[in-house]
Design an enzyme around this catalytic site. Structure first.
Site, PDB file in Angstrom:
ATOM      1  N   HIS A  70       2.934 -13.397   7.896  1.00  0.00           N
ATOM      2  CA  HIS A  70       2.241 -12.113   7.715  1.00  0.00           C
ATOM      3  C   HIS A  70       0.755 -12.308   7.907  1.00  0.00           C
ATOM      4  O   HIS A  70       0.044 -12.593   6.967  1.00  0.00           O
ATOM      5  CB  HIS A  70       2.523 -11.576   6.320  1.00  0.00           C
ATOM      6  CG  HIS A  70       2.041 -10.199   6.070  1.00  0.00           C
ATOM      7  ND1 HIS A  70       0.856  -9.918   5.448  1.00  0.00           N
ATOM      8  CD2 HIS A  70       2.606  -9.006   6.352  1.00  0.00           C
ATOM      9  CE1 HIS A  70       0.708  -8.616   5.322  1.00  0.00           C
ATOM     10  NE2 HIS A  70       1.766  -8.042   5.867  1.00  0.00           N
ATOM     11  N   VAL A  76      -2.583 -13.223   6.121  1.00  0.00           N
ATOM     12  CA  VAL A  76      -3.036 -12.498   4.933  1.00  0.00           C
ATOM     13  C   VAL A  76      -1.839 -12.331   3.990  1.00  0.00           C
ATOM     14  O   VAL A  76      -0.704 -12.178   4.440  1.00  0.00           O
ATOM     15  CB  VAL A  76      -3.650 -11.122   5.320  1.00  0.00           C
ATOM     16  CG1 VAL A  76      -2.632 -10.225   5.990  1.00  0.00           C
ATOM     17  CG2 VAL A  76      -4.281 -10.443   4.128  1.00  0.00           C
ATOM     18  N   GLY A  79      -0.105  -7.128   0.500  1.00  0.00           N
ATOM     19  CA  GLY A  79      -0.550  -6.451  -0.717  1.00  0.00           C
ATOM     20  C   GLY A  79       0.585  -6.203  -1.694  1.00  0.00           C
ATOM     21  O   GLY A  79       0.391  -6.242  -2.914  1.00  0.00           O
ATOM     22  N   CYS A  80       1.795  -5.973  -1.166  1.00  0.00           N
ATOM     23  CA  CYS A  80       2.940  -5.706  -2.043  1.00  0.00           C
ATOM     24  C   CYS A  80       3.264  -6.917  -2.917  1.00  0.00           C
ATOM     25  O   CYS A  80       3.782  -6.753  -4.030  1.00  0.00           O
ATOM     26  CB  CYS A  80       4.152  -5.264  -1.242  1.00  0.00           C
ATOM     27  SG  CYS A  80       4.724  -6.466  -0.035  1.00  0.00           S
ATOM     28  N   ASP A  84       3.598  -6.833  -6.835  1.00  0.00           N
ATOM     29  CA  ASP A  84       4.787  -7.342  -7.494  1.00  0.00           C
ATOM     30  C   ASP A  84       4.420  -8.317  -8.611  1.00  0.00           C
ATOM     31  O   ASP A  84       5.058  -8.320  -9.669  1.00  0.00           O
ATOM     32  CB  ASP A  84       5.729  -8.007  -6.492  1.00  0.00           C
ATOM     33  CG  ASP A  84       7.126  -8.171  -7.067  1.00  0.00           C
ATOM     34  OD1 ASP A  84       7.795  -7.144  -7.273  1.00  0.00           O
ATOM     35  OD2 ASP A  84       7.523  -9.323  -7.329  1.00  0.00           O
TER      36      ASP A  84
END
Length: 176
Positions: A70, A76, A79-80, A84
């Site tokens: 990713h 990077v 963001g999830c 989480d």
């Protein structure tokens, strides 16, 4: 596991494999989905609301699994995954508090990203402040949280919601 004010990686892995209070109790995910390596502080009466707080850390290095996929050539952390981690911490707090059930993220009210986690970052610190814990048909924890990368706040989440459910509640939900 026993209720303490901090936990090592080994203790968190034990919670992932065996549950906090043994089989059938809430568990953390195990790597690679466990998104922190240690809980540096957990308290029932701290935080901005005086109802509880948790701080945890993740050491960042370029070989972490998510950097490879990713995005190739532009690594990077998704963001999830940071979000989480904050949900994981709310669930851990509920279980640490002695409440029964299996944890499930139920949503959040608002998320803001103002930076990113790249391989150049060294340390992520996650912090949550418990706003409310409700018990009844299910247990619900509500918290606000943030992700701090090398001392700079780059994620902020409001109204993180995590529920604890019995096995029968989860099975009934799966059948619906």
């Amino acid at each position: 596991m026993k209720q303490k004010s901090s936990y090592t990686r080994e203790e968190l892995l034990q919670c992932g494999m065996e549950g906090f209070a043994g089989p059938g109790t809430a568990q953390l995910p195990i790597p690679p989905m466990l998104m922190f390596e240690r809980v540096t502080k957990i308290s029932r009466d701290g935080g901005q609301n005086g109802r509880g707080e948790v701080s945890a850390e993740l050491d960042i290095h370029p070989k972490l699994w998510f950097f490879e996929c990713h995005f190739p050539g532009d690594p990077v952390m998704p963001g999830c995954l940071g979000l989480d981690a904050l949900w994981q911490m709310v669930g851990f707090f509920l279980t640490w508090s002695g409440l029964p059930g299996r944890g499930r993220a139920l949503g959040c009210g608002e998320v803001k990203f103002s930076g990113q986690v790249t391989p150049e970052i060294h340390l992520i610190r996650y912090e949550i402040d418990i706003r409310r814990v409700m018990t009844g048909r299910l247990t619900l924890g509500v918290a606000d949280g943030r992700l701090i990368a090398d001392g700079r706040k780059i994620y902020e989440a409001k109204d993180l919601r995590v529920g604890l459910f019995s096995a029968s509640q989860l099975n009934a939900g799966a059948a619906a």
